[in-house]
Design an enzyme around this catalytic site. Sequence first.
Site, PDB file in Angstrom:
ATOM      1  N   CYS A   2       1.405 -11.594   6.526  1.00  0.00           N
ATOM      2  CA  CYS A   2       1.618 -12.868   7.194  1.00  0.00           C
ATOM      3  C   CYS A   2       1.997 -13.940   6.169  1.00  0.00           C
ATOM      4  O   CYS A   2       1.543 -13.914   5.036  1.00  0.00           O
ATOM      5  CB  CYS A   2       0.413 -13.388   7.963  1.00  0.00           C
ATOM      6  N   ARG A  28       6.827 -11.247   4.072  1.00  0.00           N
ATOM      7  CA  ARG A  28       5.378 -11.090   4.202  1.00  0.00           C
ATOM      8  C   ARG A  28       4.969 -10.533   5.567  1.00  0.00           C
ATOM      9  O   ARG A  28       3.800 -10.210   5.782  1.00  0.00           O
ATOM     10  CB  ARG A  28       4.685 -12.438   3.985  1.00  0.00           C
ATOM     11  N   TRP A  75       2.313 -10.135  10.221  1.00  0.00           N
ATOM     12  CA  TRP A  75       2.137  -8.696  10.031  1.00  0.00           C
ATOM     13  C   TRP A  75       0.871  -8.374  10.804  1.00  0.00           C
ATOM     14  O   TRP A  75      -0.224  -8.774  10.403  1.00  0.00           O
ATOM     15  CB  TRP A  75       1.995  -8.372   8.546  1.00  0.00           C
ATOM     16  N   ASN A 101      -3.433 -16.663   7.911  1.00  0.00           N
ATOM     17  CA  ASN A 101      -3.152 -15.403   7.216  1.00  0.00           C
ATOM     18  C   ASN A 101      -4.485 -14.849   6.730  1.00  0.00           C
ATOM     19  O   ASN A 101      -5.180 -15.518   5.973  1.00  0.00           O
ATOM     20  CB  ASN A 101      -2.222 -15.694   6.027  1.00  0.00           C
ATOM     21  N   GLY A 102      -4.825 -13.634   7.190  1.00  0.00           N
ATOM     22  CA  GLY A 102      -6.097 -13.048   6.772  1.00  0.00           C
ATOM     23  C   GLY A 102      -6.772 -12.381   7.955  1.00  0.00           C
ATOM     24  O   GLY A 102      -6.121 -12.092   8.969  1.00  0.00           O
ATOM     25  N   GLU A 493       6.625   7.285  -8.611  1.00  0.00           N
ATOM     26  CA  GLU A 493       7.237   6.033  -8.166  1.00  0.00           C
ATOM     27  C   GLU A 493       8.520   6.321  -7.367  1.00  0.00           C
ATOM     28  O   GLU A 493       8.784   5.669  -6.355  1.00  0.00           O
ATOM     29  CB  GLU A 493       7.505   5.130  -9.380  1.00  0.00           C
ATOM     30  N   LYS A 497       9.144   5.190  -3.448  1.00  0.00           N
ATOM     31  CA  LYS A 497      10.310   4.394  -3.012  1.00  0.00           C
ATOM     32  C   LYS A 497      10.986   5.073  -1.830  1.00  0.00           C
ATOM     33  O   LYS A 497      11.335   4.444  -0.835  1.00  0.00           O
ATOM     34  CB  LYS A 497      11.337   4.216  -4.143  1.00  0.00           C
ATOM     35  N   GLU A 500       8.845   4.801   1.383  1.00  0.00           N
ATOM     36  CA  GLU A 500       8.636   3.508   2.030  1.00  0.00           C
ATOM     37  C   GLU A 500       9.898   2.922   2.635  1.00  0.00           C
ATOM     38  O   GLU A 500       9.828   2.230   3.631  1.00  0.00           O
ATOM     39  CB  GLU A 500       7.908   2.513   1.129  1.00  0.00           C
ATOM     40  N   HIS A 516       0.143  25.706  -8.291  1.00  0.00           N
ATOM     41  CA  HIS A 516      -1.255  25.747  -7.837  1.00  0.00           C
ATOM     42  C   HIS A 516      -1.369  25.400  -6.355  1.00  0.00           C
ATOM     43  O   HIS A 516      -2.443  25.033  -5.885  1.00  0.00           O
ATOM     44  CB  HIS A 516      -2.104  24.800  -8.695  1.00  0.00           C
ATOM     45  N   LYS A 616       4.961  -7.304   2.011  1.00  0.00           N
ATOM     46  CA  LYS A 616       5.080  -7.402   0.557  1.00  0.00           C
ATOM     47  C   LYS A 616       3.725  -7.525  -0.131  1.00  0.00           C
ATOM     48  O   LYS A 616       3.520  -6.984  -1.198  1.00  0.00           O
ATOM     49  CB  LYS A 616       5.952  -8.629   0.240  1.00  0.00           C
TER      50      LYS A 616
HETATM   51  O1  M6R Z   1       1.358  -7.096  -5.421  1.00  0.00           O
HETATM   52  P1  M6R Z   1       0.838  -5.784  -5.885  1.00  0.00           P
HETATM   53  O2  M6R Z   1       1.559  -5.251  -7.081  1.00  0.00           O
HETATM   54  O3  M6R Z   1      -0.645  -5.804  -6.122  1.00  0.00           O
HETATM   55  O4  M6R Z   1       1.090  -4.777  -4.710  1.00  0.00           O
HETATM   56  C1  M6R Z   1       0.664  -3.454  -4.781  1.00  0.00           C
HETATM   57  C2  M6R Z   1       1.330  -2.603  -3.724  1.00  0.00           C
HETATM   58  O5  M6R Z   1       1.043  -3.104  -2.448  1.00  0.00           O
HETATM   59  C3  M6R Z   1       2.839  -2.547  -3.912  1.00  0.00           C
HETATM   60  O6  M6R Z   1       3.176  -2.072  -5.173  1.00  0.00           O
HETATM   61  C4  M6R Z   1       3.472  -1.652  -2.849  1.00  0.00           C
HETATM   62  O7  M6R Z   1       3.087  -0.320  -3.075  1.00  0.00           O
HETATM   63  C5  M6R Z   1       4.983  -1.794  -2.846  1.00  0.00           C
HETATM   64  N1  M6R Z   1       5.456  -1.835  -1.498  1.00  0.00           N
HETATM   65  C6  M6R Z   1       5.672  -0.687  -3.541  1.00  0.00           C
HETATM   66  O8  M6R Z   1       7.047  -0.782  -3.473  1.00  0.00           O
END
Ligand code: M6R
Length: 621
Positions: A2, A28, A75, A101-102, A493, A497, A500, A516, A616
């Site tokens: 949010c 957000r 969100w 927000n929260g 990583e 990517k 997501e 394994h 985000k």
């Molecule tokens: O703001 P932060 O780095 O603490 O966020 C951590 C994760 O939420 C963030 O890296 C998330 O995994 C991203 N969407 C990855 O692309």
Amino acid sequence: MCGIVGCVLKNKEVAPILFDSISKLEYRGYDSIGLATGHNNKINLKKDAGKVAEVDAKLDLKDLDGTYGIAHVRWATHGDPSKVNSHPHLNNDGTIAVVHNGIIENYLSIKKELESEGYDFVSDTDTEVIPNLIDKYMKTGLDLTQAVRKVINVIEGAYALAAISVSEPNRIVATRKDSPLIVGIGEEEYFIASDSPAILKYTNNIAYLEKDELVILDEDGVSFLDENDNLIGKDVEVIQWSPDMAEKEGFPHFMIKEINEQSTTIRNTLNEKDNVQFIVDEIKEDINKVLFVACGTSYHASLTGKYLIESLAEIQTEVLLASEFKYSASSLNEKTLVIFISQSGETADTLKALDIANKSSKTLAIVNVRGSSATRRADYTIYTQAGPEIGVAATKTYIGQLVAIYLLASLLGDNENLIEKLYDVPRYIEEVLAKEDIIKHFSNKFKKLSKVPKYIKPILSMPHAYKGLKNNFRHVEDMFFIGRGYSYSIALEGALKLKEISYIHAEAYAGGELKHGPIALIDDDVPVVVLAPPGRDHRKIMSNLEEVKARGASIIGIGAIGDEDLISKSDYNFLINSEVDELIAPLVYIVPLQLLSYYVSVARNLNPDKPKNLAKCVTVE
Ligand code: M6R
């Protein structure tokens, strides 16, 4: 999780500015958008479920009278993404509006009590209790500020919230606890916002609100109250980010723009060297253990940190997911340096862990967003100088985190040679970006057919005939990424990517671990990305490549120019400057994987900047 914005102007219509500001926070949350303005003793409200552009096309959100107002992008947590659950929320007679927000954890008991007093609720949200509580308190004679104070004494959980009331025109009262909120102080225009991109166009003067402080915005300025309601002064920071940094500047998406900004990020983050040296000088003699704590992409950067610090500085190093920290952090003591990595500096799990670690250990935050909560709570801060990152998938901030970690590990281990090498990395990345068409072209193989051409139909009707075609990835829903040593974290990583933003199930494994168990999943429908930079582990990862190739997998090899072994054994390959060895590979080899996930997402007609179900900044545990 949010985004909220509030704005008070002097003699100027607020809705266009409010709309512009809240649009900048769409990263957000994009389940719904809403605006409320105050005008002539009335609250004007427009809101609905959907992305900003969709709702604006339907409702014309800029068309609301009034010089003060609040706005929200959502969100969803409590209640589905529907119009009725969208913010702003009103009290029963529509005279008070609130954005939040929260999560209000005790909202059910408050709601029950308010219902017993005659209040009706129309939404499933936790937020709707707030305007009604404010209403209840104002009816006892309190003003808006006093009523908001009373509300935060009653609610439990995390919040950044802002309220307006028609009984106090041209005023916004806002507060926060565990969710971010900044205050922007412009010329006759005053703002609150979840993050700076919302207001950079209007002001660079930012003040930060601490837990349970109140800010009161009205047309003559801004005042702050501490948690005991004493009037306080605040430092105002002039932040250097420009509004252009939060624009796409001709790129189709923020993500690809941000991928292209990575060499600049490296150069800028290298400027943190003196700061890192200062921190190292302060702590080096006093620590015998390092613990990294982070989530998501920041966690993957931490894994690289473990390998680097252990090998360069010979200090025992552990890595924990922030959400798991409380279950296994008992061995912390004053000799442990706990490093928190976070792009936003506002991730709830990371902040919770930081608060625990602060009690016993030295803490260091590696953060991108200036003034964010992590930077204010940790003993030391290193900034990743990436500028605002808007795409939900972290790219340039990951690179910035890695540079900060490489600097830290090199300086802890007195390894100036490695620092020298880092200055070449921007050039290697630019070489990768110059060949992005290779990945774009390859990614098009993942495009799904919207209509199956007639001539394919007979083949499709044969069981598995279409799926087994080696050069055809249209059907692909599962992929593997493998690497060893430093490349293992790149694999993790790269897989994150792809998951997501392309919604392809992707698993990352250390090459040696495949046999394994997970190798049982490999067949000719599961492509495998093999990370094979030159170095000590090259021969071993090539053996792992052979193992999956023998099970029918298509191999996408990422390795060095001139690596004939990799070239001959891969079905597809992407080649990188052979000067990039396994030690610095994480900084360069991730770039083709970012491009792969981006172009596969585009090929599948998805929006890489706004992946479904994600936001985000994750400000709830
Ligand atoms: O703001 P932060 O780095 O603490 O966020 C951590 C994760 O939420 C963030 O890296 C998330 O995994 C991203 N969407 C990855 O692309």
